[in-house]
Design a protein around this motif. Structure first.
Motif, PDB file in Angstrom:
ATOM      1  N   ALA A 164     122.212  31.715  20.485  1.00  0.00           N
ATOM      2  CA  ALA A 164     120.917  31.051  20.622  1.00  0.00           C
ATOM      3  C   ALA A 164     119.817  31.756  19.841  1.00  0.00           C
ATOM      4  N   SER A 165     119.813  33.066  19.844  1.00  0.00           N
ATOM      5  CA  SER A 165     118.727  33.813  19.199  1.00  0.00           C
ATOM      6  C   SER A 165     118.689  33.621  17.688  1.00  0.00           C
ATOM      7  N   LYS A 166     119.764  33.093  17.110  1.00  0.00           N
ATOM      8  CA  LYS A 166     119.819  32.870  15.662  1.00  0.00           C
ATOM      9  C   LYS A 166     120.010  31.392  15.337  1.00  0.00           C
ATOM     10  N   THR A 167     119.647  30.521  16.280  1.00  0.00           N
ATOM     11  CA  THR A 167     119.831  29.088  16.091  1.00  0.00           C
ATOM     12  C   THR A 167     118.480  28.385  16.090  1.00  0.00           C
ATOM     13  N   PHE A 168     118.360  27.404  15.206  1.00  0.00           N
ATOM     14  CA  PHE A 168     117.152  26.594  15.063  1.00  0.00           C
ATOM     15  C   PHE A 168     117.534  25.141  15.297  1.00  0.00           C
ATOM     16  N   HIS A 169     116.628  24.404  15.942  1.00  0.00           N
ATOM     17  CA  HIS A 169     116.850  22.974  16.149  1.00  0.00           C
ATOM     18  C   HIS A 169     115.670  22.231  15.548  1.00  0.00           C
ATOM     19  N   VAL A 170     115.951  21.356  14.575  1.00  0.00           N
ATOM     20  CA  VAL A 170     114.927  20.620  13.840  1.00  0.00           C
ATOM     21  C   VAL A 170     114.925  19.176  14.316  1.00  0.00           C
ATOM     22  N   GLY A 171     113.766  18.716  14.837  1.00  0.00           N
ATOM     23  CA  GLY A 171     113.689  17.348  15.320  1.00  0.00           C
ATOM     24  C   GLY A 171     112.277  16.804  15.293  1.00  0.00           C
ATOM     25  N   ASP A 172     112.182  15.507  15.554  1.00  0.00           N
ATOM     26  CA  ASP A 172     110.903  14.813  15.411  1.00  0.00           C
ATOM     27  C   ASP A 172     110.305  14.328  16.726  1.00  0.00           C
ATOM     28  N   GLN A 173     110.905  14.665  17.849  1.00  0.00           N
ATOM     29  CA  GLN A 173     110.416  14.159  19.129  1.00  0.00           C
ATOM     30  C   GLN A 173     110.228  15.291  20.131  1.00  0.00           C
ATOM     31  N   ALA A 174     109.383  15.039  21.112  1.00  0.00           N
ATOM     32  CA  ALA A 174     109.184  16.001  22.199  1.00  0.00           C
ATOM     33  C   ALA A 174     110.512  16.284  22.903  1.00  0.00           C
ATOM     34  N   GLN A 175     111.393  15.293  22.974  1.00  0.00           N
ATOM     35  CA  GLN A 175     112.716  15.491  23.576  1.00  0.00           C
ATOM     36  C   GLN A 175     113.509  16.554  22.835  1.00  0.00           C
ATOM     37  N   ASP A 176     113.307  16.642  21.524  1.00  0.00           N
ATOM     38  CA  ASP A 176     113.997  17.671  20.741  1.00  0.00           C
ATOM     39  C   ASP A 176     113.489  19.059  21.122  1.00  0.00           C
ATOM     40  N   THR A 177     112.180  19.175  21.286  1.00  0.00           N
ATOM     41  CA  THR A 177     111.609  20.461  21.707  1.00  0.00           C
ATOM     42  C   THR A 177     112.132  20.837  23.088  1.00  0.00           C
ATOM     43  N   GLU A 178     112.172  19.881  23.997  1.00  0.00           N
ATOM     44  CA  GLU A 178     112.665  20.144  25.342  1.00  0.00           C
ATOM     45  C   GLU A 178     114.130  20.587  25.323  1.00  0.00           C
ATOM     46  N   ALA A 179     114.946  19.930  24.519  1.00  0.00           N
ATOM     47  CA  ALA A 179     116.353  20.322  24.394  1.00  0.00           C
ATOM     48  C   ALA A 179     116.462  21.733  23.812  1.00  0.00           C
ATOM     49  N   SER A 180     115.626  22.043  22.831  1.00  0.00           N
ATOM     50  CA  SER A 180     115.617  23.386  22.232  1.00  0.00           C
ATOM     51  C   SER A 180     115.313  24.435  23.291  1.00  0.00           C
ATOM     52  N   ARG A 181     114.305  24.156  24.103  1.00  0.00           N
ATOM     53  CA  ARG A 181     113.922  25.100  25.165  1.00  0.00           C
ATOM     54  C   ARG A 181     115.092  25.296  26.140  1.00  0.00           C
ATOM     55  N   GLY A 182     115.763  24.196  26.495  1.00  0.00           N
ATOM     56  CA  GLY A 182     116.883  24.283  27.424  1.00  0.00           C
ATOM     57  C   GLY A 182     118.055  25.081  26.875  1.00  0.00           C
ATOM     58  N   ASP A 191     102.792  13.405  20.858  1.00  0.00           N
ATOM     59  CA  ASP A 191     103.803  13.873  21.812  1.00  0.00           C
ATOM     60  C   ASP A 191     104.538  15.100  21.281  1.00  0.00           C
ATOM     61  N   LEU A 192     104.909  15.061  20.019  1.00  0.00           N
ATOM     62  CA  LEU A 192     105.610  16.200  19.430  1.00  0.00           C
ATOM     63  C   LEU A 192     104.712  17.437  19.443  1.00  0.00           C
ATOM     64  N   GLN A 193     103.475  17.271  19.020  1.00  0.00           N
ATOM     65  CA  GLN A 193     102.545  18.407  19.008  1.00  0.00           C
ATOM     66  C   GLN A 193     102.332  18.969  20.412  1.00  0.00           C
ATOM     67  N   SER A 194     102.169  18.094  21.401  1.00  0.00           N
ATOM     68  CA  SER A 194     101.915  18.562  22.766  1.00  0.00           C
ATOM     69  C   SER A 194     103.148  19.223  23.392  1.00  0.00           C
ATOM     70  N   SER A 195     104.329  19.007  22.818  1.00  0.00           N
ATOM     71  CA  SER A 195     105.534  19.671  23.316  1.00  0.00           C
ATOM     72  C   SER A 195     105.606  21.130  22.846  1.00  0.00           C
ATOM     73  N   ASN A 196     104.688  21.511  21.969  1.00  0.00           N
ATOM     74  CA  ASN A 196     104.564  22.887  21.481  1.00  0.00           C
ATOM     75  C   ASN A 196     105.841  23.473  20.887  1.00  0.00           C
ATOM     76  N   PRO A 197     106.383  22.837  19.842  1.00  0.00           N
ATOM     77  CA  PRO A 197     107.527  23.466  19.181  1.00  0.00           C
ATOM     78  C   PRO A 197     107.100  24.821  18.607  1.00  0.00           C
ATOM     79  N   ASP A 198     108.058  25.689  18.363  1.00  0.00           N
ATOM     80  CA  ASP A 198     107.748  27.013  17.822  1.00  0.00           C
ATOM     81  C   ASP A 198     107.130  26.912  16.434  1.00  0.00           C
ATOM     82  N   HIS A 199     107.549  25.917  15.678  1.00  0.00           N
ATOM     83  CA  HIS A 199     107.034  25.666  14.328  1.00  0.00           C
ATOM     84  C   HIS A 199     106.908  24.159  14.155  1.00  0.00           C
ATOM     85  N   LEU A 200     105.941  23.733  13.347  1.00  0.00           N
ATOM     86  CA  LEU A 200     105.710  22.309  13.115  1.00  0.00           C
ATOM     87  C   LEU A 200     105.418  22.103  11.632  1.00  0.00           C
ATOM     88  N   PHE A 201     106.170  21.210  11.001  1.00  0.00           N
ATOM     89  CA  PHE A 201     106.037  20.981   9.570  1.00  0.00           C
ATOM     90  C   PHE A 201     105.809  19.504   9.268  1.00  0.00           C
TER      91      PHE A 201
END
Length: 165
Positions: A107-125, A142-152
């Motif tokens: 997990a510490s070396k894995t990144f998850h790239v997605g476009d929805q708040a659900q993706d951020t939530e799955a990443s956190r889990g 919604d994506l911004q309010s999910s506070n991903p670690d990075h946003l592009f």
């Protein structure tokens, strides 16, 4: 490992959203050849692979959809987790954890790239780095309010983040 969402992250699937909503996967596949890969995605995937990154796709669609693009575009992605591979879809982290297990990733070396708040939530889990991308969506709130670690906002920014270019 870098795990990508498929719809609206790698490919503009908005023209078939009505089919996806009805789970008309035959209709989606019939239209797949008309869907556009976002500019720079194929090159990014090739360059990430060349730099030694393991790449995966985790999607709420059946795996046949991304596999068609992998074959058509020669994407160097060996791990695909689709709708039928899990009991619980995103935002549950089951798909991410399965991809990580298949790729022997931590997990510490894995990144998850997605476009929805659900993706951020799955990443956190899954305890992985959440990377949000907005190039495929109109409403970013919604994506911004999910506070991903990075946003592009575009593929070039994501490329610079992962490859330093």
């Amino acid at each position: 490992m870098i795990i990508f969402d498929f719809d609206q992250t790698l490919v503009d699937t908005s023209p078939v959203e009505h089919l996806r909503a009805r789970r008309d996967w035959k209709g989606v596949m019939a239209s797949a050849g008309k869907l556009q890969v976002y500019p720079g995605i194929t090159e990014l995937l090739e360059d990430l692979h060349a730099k030694g990154h393991k790449l995966a796709i985790v999607t709420k669609s059946p795996d046949m959809v991304p596999r068609a693009f992998i074959k058509q575009h020669g994407w160097p992605i060996d791990i695909v987790v689709g709708y039928h591979d899990v009991k619980r879809r995103k935002p549950d982290p089951e798909g991410l954890l399965l991809a990580m297990s298949k790729g022997q990733a931590v997990a510490s070396k894995t990144f998850h790239v997605g476009d929805q708040a659900q993706d951020t939530e799955a990443s956190r889990g899954a305890n992985v780095t959440a990377v949000g991308v907005t190039w495929g969506i109109d409403d970013h709130a919604d994506l911004q309010s999910s506070n991903p670690d990075h946003l592009f906002a575009d593929v070039a920014e994501l490329r610079k983040y992962f490859l330093g270019e």
